[in-house]
Write a protein that holds these residues in place. Sequence first.
Motif, PDB file in Angstrom:
ATOM      1  N   PRO A  28       9.501   3.830   0.911  1.00  0.00           N
ATOM      2  CA  PRO A  28       8.505   2.536   1.202  1.00  0.00           C
ATOM      3  C   PRO A  28       7.876   2.860   2.237  1.00  0.00           C
ATOM      4  O   PRO A  28       8.949   3.327   3.799  1.00  0.00           O
ATOM      5  CB  PRO A  28       9.144   1.635   1.190  1.00  0.00           C
ATOM      6  CG  PRO A  28      10.304   1.744  -0.010  1.00  0.00           C
ATOM      7  CD  PRO A  28      10.658   3.274  -0.082  1.00  0.00           C
ATOM      8  N   GLY A  29       6.664   3.015   3.186  1.00  0.00           N
ATOM      9  CA  GLY A  29       6.392   2.753   4.380  1.00  0.00           C
ATOM     10  C   GLY A  29       5.956   4.498   4.187  1.00  0.00           C
ATOM     11  O   GLY A  29       5.275   4.617   5.373  1.00  0.00           O
ATOM     12  N   ARG A  31       3.320   7.622   4.487  1.00  0.00           N
ATOM     13  CA  ARG A  31       1.619   7.972   4.532  1.00  0.00           C
ATOM     14  C   ARG A  31       1.953   9.342   3.753  1.00  0.00           C
ATOM     15  O   ARG A  31       0.678   9.544   3.436  1.00  0.00           O
ATOM     16  CB  ARG A  31       1.575   7.579   5.825  1.00  0.00           C
ATOM     17  CG  ARG A  31       0.954   5.214   6.325  1.00  0.00           C
ATOM     18  CD  ARG A  31       0.602   5.574   7.717  1.00  0.00           C
ATOM     19  NE  ARG A  31       0.576   4.366   7.359  1.00  0.00           N
ATOM     20  CZ  ARG A  31       0.169   3.159   8.666  1.00  0.00           C
ATOM     21  NH1 ARG A  31      -0.491   4.270  10.104  1.00  0.00           N
ATOM     22  NH2 ARG A  31       0.260   2.266   9.060  1.00  0.00           N
ATOM     23  N   GLY A 101       2.932   2.624  13.394  1.00  0.00           N
ATOM     24  CA  GLY A 101       3.239   3.710  13.005  1.00  0.00           C
ATOM     25  C   GLY A 101       4.608   4.327  13.751  1.00  0.00           C
ATOM     26  O   GLY A 101       5.140   4.250  15.079  1.00  0.00           O
ATOM     27  N   SER A 102       4.865   5.699  12.177  1.00  0.00           N
ATOM     28  CA  SER A 102       5.728   6.348  13.120  1.00  0.00           C
ATOM     29  C   SER A 102       5.757   7.591  12.356  1.00  0.00           C
ATOM     30  O   SER A 102       4.967   8.202  11.564  1.00  0.00           O
ATOM     31  CB  SER A 102       7.336   5.888  12.770  1.00  0.00           C
ATOM     32  OG  SER A 102       7.489   4.910  13.229  1.00  0.00           O
ATOM     33  N   ALA A 118       4.967   7.385   8.943  1.00  0.00           N
ATOM     34  CA  ALA A 118       5.280   6.429   8.085  1.00  0.00           C
ATOM     35  C   ALA A 118       5.034   4.596   8.681  1.00  0.00           C
ATOM     36  O   ALA A 118       4.058   5.084  10.338  1.00  0.00           O
ATOM     37  CB  ALA A 118       7.176   6.475   8.149  1.00  0.00           C
ATOM     38  N   ALA A 119       4.906   3.777   7.778  1.00  0.00           N
ATOM     39  CA  ALA A 119       4.118   2.554   8.526  1.00  0.00           C
ATOM     40  C   ALA A 119       5.296   1.953   9.595  1.00  0.00           C
ATOM     41  O   ALA A 119       6.356   1.814   9.406  1.00  0.00           O
ATOM     42  CB  ALA A 119       3.744   1.907   7.618  1.00  0.00           C
ATOM     43  N   ASP A 121       6.103  -0.628  10.023  1.00  0.00           N
ATOM     44  CA  ASP A 121       7.337  -1.790   9.050  1.00  0.00           C
ATOM     45  C   ASP A 121       8.297  -0.938   8.442  1.00  0.00           C
ATOM     46  O   ASP A 121       9.023  -1.563   7.833  1.00  0.00           O
ATOM     47  CB  ASP A 121       7.229  -2.885   8.770  1.00  0.00           C
ATOM     48  CG  ASP A 121       5.996  -2.267   7.155  1.00  0.00           C
ATOM     49  OD1 ASP A 121       5.452  -1.233   7.358  1.00  0.00           O
ATOM     50  OD2 ASP A 121       5.848  -3.152   6.630  1.00  0.00           O
ATOM     51  N   CYS A 122       8.378   0.530   8.654  1.00  0.00           N
ATOM     52  CA  CYS A 122       9.000   1.449   7.776  1.00  0.00           C
ATOM     53  C   CYS A 122      11.146   0.673   8.008  1.00  0.00           C
ATOM     54  O   CYS A 122      10.895   0.703   9.062  1.00  0.00           O
ATOM     55  CB  CYS A 122       9.255   2.583   7.788  1.00  0.00           C
ATOM     56  SG  CYS A 122       9.470   3.784   8.839  1.00  0.00           S
ATOM     57  N   ASP A 123      11.258   0.509   6.755  1.00  0.00           N
ATOM     58  CA  ASP A 123      13.133   1.353   7.244  1.00  0.00           C
ATOM     59  C   ASP A 123      13.844   2.710   8.079  1.00  0.00           C
ATOM     60  O   ASP A 123      13.376   3.431   6.671  1.00  0.00           O
ATOM     61  CB  ASP A 123      13.704   0.827   6.126  1.00  0.00           C
ATOM     62  CG  ASP A 123      15.183   0.623   6.502  1.00  0.00           C
ATOM     63  OD1 ASP A 123      15.890   1.680   7.297  1.00  0.00           O
ATOM     64  OD2 ASP A 123      16.184  -0.333   5.593  1.00  0.00           O
TER      65      ASP A 123
END
Length: 158
Positions: A28-29, A31, A101-102, A118-119, A121-123
């Motif tokens: 999840p998250g 991109r 993002g990250s 990644a977004a 809010d990603c873990d």
Amino acid sequence: MVNRAGYGLSHEARSLRWLLTDVVDEVPGVRSVAVVSSDGLLLLSSEPERDPAVGPAPEGPRESTADLATIVAGLGSLTTGAAALMDGGIVKQTMVAMEEGSLFVMTISDGSLLGVHAAPDCDMSVVAYHMALFVGRAGHVLTPELRRELRQSVEVVR
């Protein structure tokens, strides 16, 4: 853009494409994802194959893996230089946290790099875990011959 179907590719190349697709689809998250050779060339990306009848690819982070590959290669070079100046040894991973993002970069085996955008809010621990799994599985098969095959497949599809 890479041909996700992988027609005409070796078993190893198809397996790496499958592993990369798994990172994008299962985490999840995430991109976009890019694998870059030690000399900065895009080997694999998460950018889906576009049907010309559908029209041009939409703008946005998921459709900009060529840019991601450039950023990953530059960041890899920068961090390697910094580690050398600081007597820090080999850079294993780099993480950049941004407002929107990250960016994660992890060394594979031969200086090749795995980059993930990644977004926000990603873990981060889940992203890093799946990147480590990819690196562990890809590192032993990413031979000079396979890198050449992947580079050629990217050039053919563009």
